[in-house]
Design an enzyme around this catalytic site. Structure first.
Site, short mmCIF file in Angstrom:
data_model
loop_
_atom_site.label_atom_id
_atom_site.label_comp_id
_atom_site.label_asym_id
_atom_site.label_seq_id
_atom_site.Cartn_x
_atom_site.Cartn_y
_atom_site.Cartn_z
N HIS A 37 -2.81 6.96 2.65
CA HIS A 37 -3.40 5.73 1.73
C HIS A 37 -4.79 5.52 2.53
O HIS A 37 -5.04 5.80 3.80
CB HIS A 37 -2.44 4.63 2.20
CG HIS A 37 -2.91 3.39 2.13
ND1 HIS A 37 -3.63 2.93 0.91
CD2 HIS A 37 -3.02 2.24 2.81
CE1 HIS A 37 -4.15 1.60 1.20
NE2 HIS A 37 -3.63 1.27 2.25
N ASN B 260 -10.06 -0.02 0.53
CA ASN B 260 -8.64 0.01 0.42
C ASN B 260 -8.18 -0.52 -1.00
O ASN B 260 -8.41 -1.79 -0.96
CB ASN B 260 -7.96 -0.71 1.70
CG ASN B 260 -6.57 -1.00 1.61
OD1 ASN B 260 -5.80 -0.50 0.52
ND2 ASN B 260 -6.00 -1.17 2.92
N CYS C 265 0.85 -1.39 0.13
CA CYS C 265 -0.13 0.02 -0.04
C CYS C 265 0.87 1.20 0.15
O CYS C 265 0.32 2.36 -0.21
CB CYS C 265 -1.08 0.05 1.19
SG CYS C 265 -1.86 -1.34 1.05
N1 COA Z 1 -18.38 -8.00 10.35
C1 COA Z 1 -18.74 -8.32 11.37
N2 COA Z 1 -18.00 -8.59 12.43
C2 COA Z 1 -16.62 -8.77 12.41
C3 COA Z 1 -16.25 -8.37 10.91
C4 COA Z 1 -17.15 -8.24 9.93
N3 COA Z 1 -16.76 -7.85 8.59
N4 COA Z 1 -15.06 -8.72 10.87
C5 COA Z 1 -14.51 -9.16 12.42
N5 COA Z 1 -15.54 -9.21 12.84
C6 COA Z 1 -15.87 -9.50 14.34
C7 COA Z 1 -14.76 -10.24 14.80
O1 COA Z 1 -14.82 -11.52 14.57
C8 COA Z 1 -14.69 -9.87 16.42
O2 COA Z 1 -15.82 -10.85 17.01
P1 COA Z 1 -15.80 -11.51 18.37
O3 COA Z 1 -15.56 -10.21 19.37
O4 COA Z 1 -17.04 -12.07 18.60
O5 COA Z 1 -14.47 -12.14 18.46
C9 COA Z 1 -15.19 -8.61 16.43
O6 COA Z 1 -15.98 -8.29 15.14
C10 COA Z 1 -14.07 -7.42 16.66
O7 COA Z 1 -13.07 -7.94 15.93
P2 COA Z 1 -11.74 -7.03 16.00
O8 COA Z 1 -10.80 -7.75 15.00
O9 COA Z 1 -11.23 -7.11 17.48
O10 COA Z 1 -12.07 -5.73 15.58
P3 COA Z 1 -11.52 -4.41 15.44
O11 COA Z 1 -12.00 -3.44 16.12
O12 COA Z 1 -9.98 -4.35 15.62
O13 COA Z 1 -11.69 -4.04 13.93
C11 COA Z 1 -10.43 -4.25 11.84
C12 COA Z 1 -11.16 -4.87 12.64
C13 COA Z 1 -10.08 -4.91 10.67
C14 COA Z 1 -11.65 -3.23 11.08
C15 COA Z 1 -9.03 -3.02 12.30
O14 COA Z 1 -8.49 -3.90 13.19
C16 COA Z 1 -8.54 -2.40 11.29
O15 COA Z 1 -8.92 -1.57 10.64
N6 COA Z 1 -7.25 -2.66 11.18
C17 COA Z 1 -6.54 -2.29 10.19
C18 COA Z 1 -6.69 -2.96 8.91
C19 COA Z 1 -6.00 -2.28 7.61
O16 COA Z 1 -6.21 -1.12 7.46
N7 COA Z 1 -5.39 -3.08 6.96
C20 COA Z 1 -4.75 -2.61 5.55
C21 COA Z 1 -3.82 -1.90 6.03
S1 COA Z 1 -2.76 -1.25 4.53
#
Ligand code: COA
Length: 326
Positions: free
Chosen positions: A252, A282, A112
């Protein structure tokens, strides 16, 4: 002294729009979860176009907006993690389709952060006097490396392409400073394997190998916030500017909450960041080019405006450039 400046931008995304509602038919998710956690409402998903097709369309627009012809391009750099093939490169396929007869061409992999790495690489060729006009493209069909059964990743990404023409100027403008970083020790945070070793000396058990992105979401989130803050501060310092001198920070486009946190750390209003991720998700190496082109087409950037483009992603990689718009 020669300086590298952007003289044209272009972008392209497939017509097919996939909404959060559409995703609920594939995985256990919902519109509210995706919007509150990421800010994304929809993304474009290719239905047949390849990365090189998206790259070509963005390139045509950037060259036209630069007022050049393809014959005047000296070098094509395409940043991508989703090339059509190991070889030829996307850059070579685009070079052929453009009939950019004198251009050298290669692909670059920095996930990215690809657009930033591409622009900084282009600037080196220009500042040394080797080339006059360089086409830098960021293009991705991430949809082909997503696990469409994994709700934690498939809701985040989209397909698209952005391009800029970087040219040589004698003026003290254009790219005023840049910063590139990498940290391979964090490679496991965000990855996608290539084909495994398979030859007469190995016992490969992979017949139906389908590479897909895996991610440690919360760790990537923290890395992203830190990277934006660190790289923005670094380019400001190198150019002897303060954040008040900057009209827009174009990050980004990964996640609205990442940007909100980074804005807090940098002590700037969040609306200094230009965002369009709600419509594209993204798009990895494409996102900064698409956002920049949108700002240019909407005439939101004027001569003399200062901008910071900042990226972060797999590798892990990160980087930024500070530009004065010509
Ligand atoms: N829809 C519904 N629930 C979802 C889900 C979705 N698409 N994806 C994950 N969940 C659930 C998980 O299973 C978890 O459930 P649980 O509590 O029962 O175990 C809950 O939501 C929380 O998951 P978690 O991973 O802790 O959420 P988060 O607050 O960390 O958010 C992201 C997840 C991916 C949105 C966040 O971590 C993020 O934005 N990270 C950066 C990702 C990114 O930008 N990557 C590219 C960089 S170049």
């Amino acid at each position: 002294m020669r300086h590298a400046t952007i003289i044209g931008t272009g972008s392209y995304a497939p017509d097919n729009t996939m909404t959060n509602e559409d995703l609920t038919k594939l995985v256990d998710t919902n519109d509210e979860w995706i919007i509150t956690r990421t800010g994304i409402k929809e993304r474009r998903i290719a239905t047949g176009e390849l990365t090189s097709d998206l790259a070509y369309e963005a390139a045509v627009r950037a060259i036209q907006n630069a007022g050049l012809t393809a014959a005047e391009i000296d070098l094509i750099i395409c940043a991508t993690i989703t090339p059509d093939s190991f070889m030829p490169s996307v850059a070579c396929i685009v070079q052929d389709r453009l009939k950019a007869m004198k251009a050298a061409a290669f692909d670059l992999t920095a996930a990215c952060t690809g657009m930033i790495y591409g622009m900084v690489t282009a600037a080196q060729f220009i500042e040394t006097g080797m080339y006059q006009n360089i086409l830098v493209i960021g293009a991705e069909t991430l949809s082909k490396i997503l696990n469409w059964e994994d709700r934690s990743t498939c809701v985040l990404f989209g397909d698209g392409a952005g391009a800029v023409v970087v040219s040589s100027t004698e003026k003290e403008s254009g790219m005023l400073s840049s910063n590139l970083l990498s940290d391979g020790s964090k490679q496991a945070l965000l990855s996608c394997p290539a084909v495994p070793l398979n030859n007469p000396f190995t016992k490969a058990e992979t017949t139906n190998f389908a590479p897909s992105i895996t991610m440690q979401g919360q760790e990537v989130f923290k890395f992203a916030v830190r990277s934006i803050t660190e790289n923005v501060k670094a380019v400001l310092k190198k150019a002897n500017h303060t954040v008040e001198d900057i009209k827009y920070i174009i990050p980004h486009q990964a996640n609205l909450r990442i940007i909100e946190q980074a804005a807090k750390f940098l002590d700037v209003p969040v609306d200094k960041f230009y965002l369009n991720l709600e419509h594209y998700g993204n798009t990895s190496a494409a996102s900064i080019g698409i956002a920049l082109d949108e700002l240019v087409q909407n005439k939101q950037i004027q001569h003399g405006d200062k901008l910071i483009l900042v990226g972060f992603g797999g590798g892990m990689t990160s980087g930024a450039v500070l530009l004065e718009w010509d």
